[in-house]
Design a protein around this motif. Sequence first.
Motif, PDB file in Angstrom:
ATOM      1  N   THR A 108      -0.130   1.771  -3.750  1.00 16.77           N
ATOM      2  CA  THR A 108      -0.318   0.345  -4.050  1.00 16.77           C
ATOM      3  C   THR A 108       0.154  -0.531  -2.896  1.00 16.77           C
ATOM      4  OG1 THR A 108       1.811   0.277  -5.190  1.00 16.77           O
ATOM      5  CG2 THR A 108      -0.146   0.670  -6.538  1.00 16.77           C
ATOM      6  N   GLU A 109       1.124  -0.055  -2.138  1.00 17.91           N
ATOM      7  CA  GLU A 109       1.580  -0.818  -0.974  1.00 17.91           C
ATOM      8  C   GLU A 109       0.510  -0.866   0.106  1.00 17.91           C
ATOM      9  OE1 GLU A 109       5.259   1.015   0.201  1.00 17.91           O
ATOM     10  OE2 GLU A 109       6.199   0.631  -1.746  1.00 17.91           O
ATOM     11  N   CYS A 110      -0.291   0.179   0.217  1.00 19.28           N
ATOM     12  CA  CYS A 110      -1.379   0.201   1.209  1.00 19.28           C
ATOM     13  C   CYS A 110      -2.381  -0.912   0.941  1.00 19.28           C
ATOM     14  CB  CYS A 110      -2.106   1.548   1.195  1.00 19.28           C
ATOM     15  SG  CYS A 110      -1.136   2.914   1.850  1.00 19.28           S
ATOM     16  N   ARG A 111      -2.597  -1.233  -0.312  1.00 18.28           N
ATOM     17  CA  ARG A 111      -3.563  -2.272  -0.657  1.00 18.28           C
ATOM     18  C   ARG A 111      -3.186  -3.631  -0.088  1.00 18.28           C
ATOM     19  NH1 ARG A 111      -4.247  -2.216  -6.854  1.00 18.28           N
ATOM     20  NH2 ARG A 111      -5.710  -3.855  -6.326  1.00 18.28           N
ATOM     21  N   ASP A 114      -8.061  -3.923   8.184  1.00 18.37           N
ATOM     22  CA  ASP A 114      -8.840  -2.823   7.606  1.00 18.37           C
ATOM     23  C   ASP A 114      -8.444  -1.459   8.165  1.00 18.37           C
ATOM     24  OD1 ASP A 114     -10.198  -4.638   6.066  1.00 18.37           O
ATOM     25  OD2 ASP A 114     -11.975  -4.703   7.360  1.00 18.37           O
ATOM     26  N   ARG A 163      -4.986  -0.424   6.954  1.00 16.17           N
ATOM     27  CA  ARG A 163      -5.029  -0.104   5.526  1.00 16.17           C
ATOM     28  C   ARG A 163      -5.664   1.278   5.317  1.00 16.17           C
ATOM     29  NH1 ARG A 163      -7.183  -4.434   3.869  1.00 16.17           N
ATOM     30  NH2 ARG A 163      -9.343  -3.732   3.868  1.00 16.17           N
ATOM     31  N   PHE A 190      -3.994   4.650   3.668  1.00 18.66           N
ATOM     32  CA  PHE A 190      -4.592   5.427   2.583  1.00 18.66           C
ATOM     33  C   PHE A 190      -4.837   6.873   2.999  1.00 18.66           C
ATOM     34  CE2 PHE A 190      -6.237   1.364   0.564  1.00 18.66           C
ATOM     35  CZ  PHE A 190      -5.471   1.489  -0.581  1.00 18.66           C
TER      36      PHE A 190
END
Length: 167
Positions: free
Chosen positions: A28-31, A36, A39, A43
């Motif tokens: 959820t922190e990656c979101r 881009d 991120r 992920f």
Amino acid sequence: MLPIVIALFAPIVAQGSADVSRTVDRLTECRAIAADGDRLACFDRLAARIAAARTSGDLLVLDRRQVVERKRQRFGLANPPSDVFGGGEADRATEVSRLDTTIRMAKPAGPYGRWNLELANGSVWQSVDTLPFPPKASAPIALRTATLGGFRASIAGGRTFLVKRLR
């Protein structure tokens, strides 16, 4: 239905078990990463760790439907898996406190009006209270947890009576 993700990470000091156990939460922190490329890299890095943990058996993913079905099968046995997930929200969300099924077969269980009830799900229960009538095959039966760890049953919406699971 979404699966329940259960992180059962083995405590391996070399891999930093405290860090590994937060891997799923870090998704959820990656979101929140705006760029881009960064991120995606976040992920990818976490997906690789999750895949490795799953392959090694350190991460277990269970489907909520399968968990509930397993709890239904074990409903009424001496050691039910009531806190499979440590007693948290996942356990409360998959709790089984009532079972609705039908009677496959009923046999007298000795004197005093007791009956052994084989149910459609394969479980066998015995009435503890005296039943004034013989239970009929294919009749609907509802079993629910009672106080002090016991179980009560009701046949076709009738009065409830104490039961215990034999197998």
